[in-house]
Write a protein that holds these residues in place. Structure first.
Motif, mmCIF file in Angstrom:
data_model
loop_
_atom_site.group_PDB
_atom_site.id
_atom_site.type_symbol
_atom_site.label_atom_id
_atom_site.label_comp_id
_atom_site.label_asym_id
_atom_site.label_seq_id
_atom_site.Cartn_x
_atom_site.Cartn_y
_atom_site.Cartn_z
ATOM 1 N N THR A 85 -8.184 3.973 3.443
ATOM 2 C CA THR A 85 -6.831 3.630 3.876
ATOM 3 C C THR A 85 -5.825 4.643 3.332
ATOM 4 O OG1 THR A 85 -7.407 1.286 3.995
ATOM 5 C CG2 THR A 85 -5.056 1.822 3.826
ATOM 6 N N GLY A 86 -5.928 4.945 2.051
ATOM 7 C CA GLY A 86 -5.036 5.940 1.460
ATOM 8 C C GLY A 86 -5.167 7.293 2.134
ATOM 9 N N ALA A 87 -6.392 7.660 2.486
ATOM 10 C CA ALA A 87 -6.626 8.956 3.128
ATOM 11 C C ALA A 87 -6.021 9.020 4.532
ATOM 12 C CB ALA A 87 -8.123 9.249 3.181
ATOM 13 N N CYS A 88 -5.802 7.885 5.156
ATOM 14 C CA CYS A 88 -5.222 7.847 6.504
ATOM 15 C C CYS A 88 -3.697 7.723 6.495
ATOM 16 C CB CYS A 88 -5.811 6.675 7.294
ATOM 17 S SG CYS A 88 -7.563 6.832 7.638
ATOM 18 N N LEU A 89 -3.139 7.187 5.436
ATOM 19 C CA LEU A 89 -1.709 6.871 5.409
ATOM 20 C C LEU A 89 -0.765 8.024 5.772
ATOM 21 C CD1 LEU A 89 -1.352 4.413 2.400
ATOM 22 C CD2 LEU A 89 -0.937 3.939 4.828
ATOM 23 N N PRO A 90 -0.954 9.229 5.264
ATOM 24 C CA PRO A 90 0.024 10.275 5.603
ATOM 25 C C PRO A 90 0.180 10.525 7.101
ATOM 26 C CG PRO A 90 -1.234 10.955 3.703
ATOM 27 C CD PRO A 90 -1.906 9.706 4.243
ATOM 28 N N ASP A 91 -0.866 10.291 7.876
ATOM 29 C CA ASP A 91 -0.772 10.541 9.319
ATOM 30 C C ASP A 91 -0.111 9.400 10.091
ATOM 31 O OD1 ASP A 91 -1.625 13.129 9.342
ATOM 32 O OD2 ASP A 91 -3.698 12.662 9.890
ATOM 33 N N THR A 92 0.360 8.382 9.392
ATOM 34 C CA THR A 92 1.132 7.354 10.094
ATOM 35 C C THR A 92 2.464 7.908 10.579
ATOM 36 O OG1 THR A 92 1.987 6.474 7.996
ATOM 37 C CG2 THR A 92 0.021 5.393 8.933
ATOM 38 N N ASP A 93 2.829 9.116 10.122
ATOM 39 C CA ASP A 93 4.030 9.755 10.666
ATOM 40 C C ASP A 93 3.877 9.995 12.161
ATOM 41 O OD1 ASP A 93 2.096 11.817 10.377
ATOM 42 O OD2 ASP A 93 3.604 13.318 9.850
ATOM 43 N N LYS A 94 2.705 10.421 12.568
ATOM 44 C CA LYS A 94 2.455 10.699 13.982
ATOM 45 C C LYS A 94 2.447 9.412 14.801
ATOM 46 C CE LYS A 94 -0.172 14.639 12.460
ATOM 47 N NZ LYS A 94 0.285 14.435 11.081
ATOM 48 N N GLY A 96 3.937 6.591 14.027
ATOM 49 C CA GLY A 96 5.306 6.082 14.071
ATOM 50 C C GLY A 96 6.160 6.816 15.097
ATOM 51 N N ARG A 97 6.072 8.140 15.101
ATOM 52 C CA ARG A 97 6.870 8.926 16.045
ATOM 53 C C ARG A 97 6.459 8.637 17.490
ATOM 54 N NH1 ARG A 97 5.855 13.635 12.595
ATOM 55 N NH2 ARG A 97 7.510 13.644 11.050
ATOM 56 N N TYR A 98 5.157 8.497 17.715
ATOM 57 C CA TYR A 98 4.670 8.287 19.075
ATOM 58 C C TYR A 98 5.055 6.910 19.612
ATOM 59 C CZ TYR A 98 1.565 8.046 23.090
ATOM 60 O OH TYR A 98 1.073 7.908 24.361
ATOM 61 N N PHE A 99 4.873 5.874 18.790
ATOM 62 C CA PHE A 99 5.090 4.515 19.283
ATOM 63 C C PHE A 99 6.519 4.000 19.129
ATOM 64 C CE2 PHE A 99 0.454 4.411 18.808
ATOM 65 C CZ PHE A 99 0.113 3.955 20.068
ATOM 66 N N VAL A 100 7.207 4.360 18.070
ATOM 67 C CA VAL A 100 8.559 3.828 17.858
ATOM 68 C C VAL A 100 9.611 4.913 17.676
ATOM 69 C CG1 VAL A 100 7.804 1.582 16.983
ATOM 70 C CG2 VAL A 100 8.157 3.453 15.380
ATOM 71 N N GLY A 101 9.195 6.170 17.745
ATOM 72 C CA GLY A 101 10.146 7.260 17.691
ATOM 73 C C GLY A 101 10.594 7.680 16.309
ATOM 74 N N VAL A 102 9.984 7.121 15.271
ATOM 75 C CA VAL A 102 10.391 7.477 13.912
ATOM 76 C C VAL A 102 9.195 7.389 12.961
ATOM 77 C CG1 VAL A 102 11.130 5.128 13.313
ATOM 78 C CG2 VAL A 102 12.146 7.069 12.129
ATOM 79 N N SER A 103 9.151 8.316 12.038
ATOM 80 C CA SER A 103 8.111 8.312 11.006
ATOM 81 C C SER A 103 8.458 7.264 9.951
ATOM 82 C CB SER A 103 8.046 9.689 10.339
ATOM 83 O OG SER A 103 7.276 9.635 9.156
ATOM 84 N N PRO A 104 7.447 6.615 9.368
ATOM 85 C CA PRO A 104 7.722 5.665 8.286
ATOM 86 C C PRO A 104 8.023 6.342 6.952
ATOM 87 C CG PRO A 104 5.374 5.787 8.658
ATOM 88 C CD PRO A 104 6.027 6.641 9.715
ATOM 89 N N TRP A 105 7.867 7.649 6.897
ATOM 90 C CA TRP A 105 8.030 8.390 5.645
ATOM 91 C C TRP A 105 9.412 9.030 5.563
ATOM 92 C CZ3 TRP A 105 4.396 7.058 2.498
ATOM 93 C CH2 TRP A 105 3.148 6.696 3.007
ATOM 94 N N PRO A 106 9.876 9.270 4.347
ATOM 95 C CA PRO A 106 11.148 9.994 4.196
ATOM 96 C C PRO A 106 11.028 11.392 4.814
ATOM 97 C CG PRO A 106 10.417 9.095 2.085
ATOM 98 C CD PRO A 106 9.296 8.890 3.052
ATOM 99 N N SER A 107 12.122 11.894 5.352
ATOM 100 C CA SER A 107 12.081 13.203 6.022
ATOM 101 C C SER A 107 11.615 14.308 5.080
ATOM 102 C CB SER A 107 13.446 13.548 6.614
ATOM 103 O OG SER A 107 14.426 13.560 5.616
ATOM 104 N N ARG A 108 11.911 14.177 3.815
ATOM 105 C CA ARG A 108 11.469 15.183 2.842
ATOM 106 C C ARG A 108 9.929 15.240 2.780
ATOM 107 N NH1 ARG A 108 14.017 15.719 -3.155
ATOM 108 N NH2 ARG A 108 12.954 17.636 -3.691
#
Length: 150
Positions: A85-94, A96-108
């Motif tokens: 799960t931890g190994a997959c988490l960083p790619d939730t940015d993609k 988030g952007r695809y389905f709701v238009g925003v990444s769950p991560w801070p822009s930094r």
């Protein structure tokens, strides 16, 4: 890097760490380390190229998670799942952007995650082979561990 490569790497992290909380963090770190290595990618503006691959990869990644979780000995199962799960988490940015238009991560963080990528379009066959090899090796290792603990 395709998620199918990150999943078995996270399983290896969970096998080694054994503590689920630490496994999530270490799995997350493994994702970033792997993204800095040469891997397949198309860049941020080529959605039509990566979406069909991402769909197949997502299903393959879920299948690998199920296989590796099932192969894990009961005493290590939670840590293995946490590492994946931890190994997959960083790619939730993609996602988030695809389905709701925003990444769950801070822009930094998103900028950092994009900067470390070492992508090229011609690396997909090698990466699929890596994902299959890591998943097979992880499954065999977990089955051996399970056999020893029974």
């Amino acid at each position: 890097m395709i998620i199918s490569s990150h999943v078995p790497a996270g399983a290896f992290v969970g096998m080694a760490v054994r503590n689920p909380v630490v496994a999530v963090a270490a799995g997350f770190a493994s994702h970033l380390a792997m993204d800095a290595m040469p891997h397949w990618g198309t860049g941020p503006n080529t959605e039509s190229e990566w979406i069909p691959i991402a769909r197949r990869d997502g299903v393959a990644g879920l299948a690998a998670m199920a296989l590796l979780t099932a192969a894990a000995p009961p005493g290590r199962r939670l840590a293995v799942l946490a590492g994946m799960t931890g190994a997959c988490l960083p790619d939730t940015d993609k996602v988030g952007r695809y389905f709701v238009g925003v990444s769950p991560w801070p822009s930094r963080f998103d900028r950092f995650h994009e900067r470390i990528q070492n992508e090229a379009r011609n690396r997909l066959p090698r990466e699929v082979a890596t994902a299959v090899t890591l998943t097979a090796a992880g499954t065999l290792l977990l089955r051996r561990l399970a056999a020893r603990t029974t």
